[in-house]
Motif scaffolding. Structure first.
Motif, short mmCIF file in Angstrom:
data_model
loop_
_atom_site.label_atom_id
_atom_site.label_comp_id
_atom_site.label_asym_id
_atom_site.label_seq_id
_atom_site.Cartn_x
_atom_site.Cartn_y
_atom_site.Cartn_z
N PHE A 100 0.84 -1.21 0.00
CA PHE A 100 0.00 0.00 0.00
C PHE A 100 0.88 1.26 0.00
O PHE A 100 0.65 2.20 -0.75
CB PHE A 100 -0.92 0.01 1.23
N ILE A 101 1.86 1.24 0.89
CA ILE A 101 2.75 2.41 1.00
C ILE A 101 3.49 2.62 -0.32
O ILE A 101 3.62 3.74 -0.82
CB ILE A 101 3.73 2.25 2.18
N ARG A 103 4.96 5.46 -4.98
CA ARG A 103 5.49 5.27 -6.34
C ARG A 103 4.49 5.73 -7.41
O ARG A 103 4.86 6.41 -8.35
CB ARG A 103 5.83 3.78 -6.52
N PHE A 104 3.21 5.34 -7.26
CA PHE A 104 2.23 5.64 -8.31
C PHE A 104 1.23 6.72 -7.90
O PHE A 104 0.32 7.04 -8.66
CB PHE A 104 1.47 4.37 -8.71
N GLU A 105 1.36 7.21 -6.67
CA GLU A 105 0.45 8.24 -6.14
C GLU A 105 -1.01 7.82 -6.22
O GLU A 105 -1.89 8.61 -6.54
CB GLU A 105 0.66 9.58 -6.86
N LEU A 131 -3.05 10.08 0.25
CA LEU A 131 -3.53 10.59 1.54
C LEU A 131 -4.22 9.50 2.34
O LEU A 131 -4.32 9.59 3.57
CB LEU A 131 -4.50 11.76 1.33
N LEU A 132 -4.71 8.48 1.66
CA LEU A 132 -5.37 7.38 2.36
C LEU A 132 -4.43 6.19 2.53
O LEU A 132 -4.33 5.59 3.60
CB LEU A 132 -6.61 6.92 1.59
N LEU A 133 -3.76 5.85 1.43
CA LEU A 133 -2.99 4.61 1.46
C LEU A 133 -1.76 4.68 2.36
O LEU A 133 -1.36 3.67 2.93
CB LEU A 133 -2.58 4.19 0.05
N PRO A 144 -11.48 12.52 -6.26
CA PRO A 144 -11.77 12.80 -7.67
C PRO A 144 -11.18 11.75 -8.60
O PRO A 144 -11.08 11.99 -9.80
CB PRO A 144 -11.06 14.14 -7.87
N ASN A 145 -10.78 10.60 -8.03
CA ASN A 145 -10.06 9.60 -8.83
C ASN A 145 -10.81 9.13 -10.07
O ASN A 145 -10.25 9.03 -11.15
CB ASN A 145 -9.72 8.40 -7.96
#
Lengths: 378, 123
Positions: free
Chosen positions: A30-31, A36-38, A42-44, A332-333
């Motif tokens: 997750f981190i 790496r991929f953003e 803020l959640l992950l 907004p993903n």
């Protein structure tokens, strides 16, 4: 010597199980994905770190008061905000204070896409029943299809607190993985010509309309589904603080300090709740599978409904069906994903503002769905 | 490792009529509530336009058109207003203001005290 033996007995090495290592690995993934991929960093980041934190093995029920499930532990007190459904309304307050609803107000027919994309909630509810979950648990699992983490937490805290960890992790994981889950469904259900549809630029929205929106919104949703009021009441309050322009300090606090504080605590405690000894069960796996299905169905529901609407709309008012996928409320993903897919089909067609409209309608739609479930089942 | 059937033991007979009704009713209610939003927010601009048209008719002013201001025009106006308010301009006045930088030296920061004369011994 006895002290040293006791120290070893309490250490992580003596209490580790393969499950702990697996969950720590998932937390690290997750981190990695976040940095790496953003993907929803803020959640992950807090959730991933919380997973590592919650899965450091220790001697359970030995009075150490460490884990999120142990009486007296600090983590348990923080986790109470999740279990009692305190955090989701605060997050909605912040979302309301940071969101400009103009794209939706300027093109109100896009409200319907946000409604259509809630299909996954109700089909997954039925799907969960076929797998043996009871009525309340099935409704909580179904809400994953709304792609709205706070709503999933809120509903499962009311209907199925036992499953809250798995449901929340599934919801947030899939929300972060929207860029991987949605595009294949979108491409499968649309032609290249449809993906190239250019939409009319939105009209400008007057201040009075923006102020009226939260007031009308809370009245409409409150009367239809009072169960959604803790969420939508706070969402519309936050939006009124923003749009009234006379409460700038309150709006600033809501969209910065409040939501940031709550997001950190929520993320860490949700992550820590995935303690291997209680989380790694067959039910959790089933919830993850149902959650993935819910996301796919909701995406398909939004896209297909946009295509259906196009049958009744004039050429100049046609909707690019890609923005239907943004009806799931991963804000907004999913709007970004619709925008990216639009750019792939036509590099000069910018859909982001149009896609934000069903995205925001999806937030309202999923909270209304949660309110309906609560009202019908409690 | 559980098999697929163990992991997903699907039993369609578990679905009751009430649950099906709840699913259909729930979805329809979500659609209806957002349809209500659609109706209300379609009505507001129409009412506003009607009010303005009436006002202009009474005051004898030319009727306003229903033309929508394109987003690009709004953006250009907003940018111009923003630049004006921030006093940014395309042409500079060409007057350079040279700030005098004064340095007061003391034994604590003077460079001369930090130079090590490596070659001193060779002389």
């Amino acid at each position: 010597m006895e002290g040293i033996a006791r120290f070893f007995e309490f250490s992580g090495f003596a209490n580790a199980t393969p499950g702990h290592f697996l969950m720590i690995l998932v937390g690290l993934v997750f981190i990695y994905l976040a940095i790496r991929f953003e993907y929803e960093p803020l959640l992950l980041v807090p959730i991933g770190f919380g997973m590592v934190l919650g899965n450091i093995p220790f001697l359970e029920h030995a009075g150490l008061q460490l884990g999120v499930y142990e009486d007296g532990s600090v983590m348990k007190y923080l986790y109470m905000g999740v279990l009692k459904g305190v955090f989701p309304p605060l997050i909605f307050l912040g979302i309301g204070a940071m969101t400009d609803f103009s794209p939706l107000i300027s093109n109100p027919k896009l409200f319907l896409l946000g409604a259509a994309a809630q299909l996954g909630i109700f089909l997954t509810y039925i799907g969960a029943i076929t797998l043996g979950f009871n009525n309340l648990e099935s409704a909580s699992i179904g809400i994953i299809g709304g792609a709205d983490g706070p709503t999933a937490i809120f509903l499962s805290s009311r209907l199925a607190p036992r499953l809250i960890g798995a449901i929340t992790i599934a919801a947030y994981t899939y929300m972060a993985l929207v860029p991987l889950i949605q595009p294949p469904v979108m491409r499968l259900l649309t032609t290249k010509k449809e993906r190239r549809i250019r939409m009319r630029p939105p009209r400008s929205v007057r201040k009075r309309e923006k102020v009226l929106f939260p007031v009308i919104g809370v009245l409409v949703t409150g009367f239809i589904a009072p169960g959604s009021l803790p969420l939508l009441g706070m969402l519309f309050l936050g939006n009124l603080l923003r749009e009234s322009m006379v409460t700038k300090r309150l709006a600033d606090t809501a969209r910065n300090a409040v939501i940031d504080t709550v997001t950190i605590i929520l993320g860490v405690t949700i992550g820590a709740s995935t303690q291997a000894t209680t989380f790694l069960t067959r039910e959790s796996l089933q919830i993850f599978i149902l959650g993935a299905g819910a996301f796919v169905i909701s995406t398909a529901g939004g896209v297909l409904f946009a295509k259906l609407l196009n049958l009744f709309l004039s050429d100049e008012n046609r909707i690019n069906p890609l923005i239907g996928a943004a009806g799931v409320s991963a804000v907004p993903n999913s709007a970004k994903v619709a925008h990216q897919e639009g750019l792939r089909a036509d590099p000069s067609n910018h859909l982001i503002m149009h896609a934000m409209a069903p995205n925001l309608a999806g937030v309202i739609g999923s909270a209304v769905a949660a309110g309906i479930m609560m009202g019908s089942l409690l | 490792m559980p098999s697929f059937n163990q992991l997903l033991p699907v039993d369609f007979s578990a679905i009751t009529r009430d649950q099906m009704i709840l699913a259909i009713f729930g979805y329809m209610t979500v659609i209806c509530s957002l349809f209500l939003f659609f109706m209300l927010f379609s009505l507001i601009p129409a009412l506003r336009n009607r009010r303005f048209r009436k006002k202009f008719e009474q005051e004898g002013m030319p009727e306003i058109s229903n033309r929508i201001v394109p987003g690009e025009v709004s953006a250009a106006i907003a940018l111009a207003v923003s630049l004006y308010l921030e006093e940014l301009h395309d042409q500079e006045t060409s007057v350079l203001t040279i700030k005098k930088i004064g340095k007061t030296y003391s034994p604590w920061n003077s460079k001369i005290y930090n130079v090590i004369n490596f070659n001193q011994g060779k002389r």
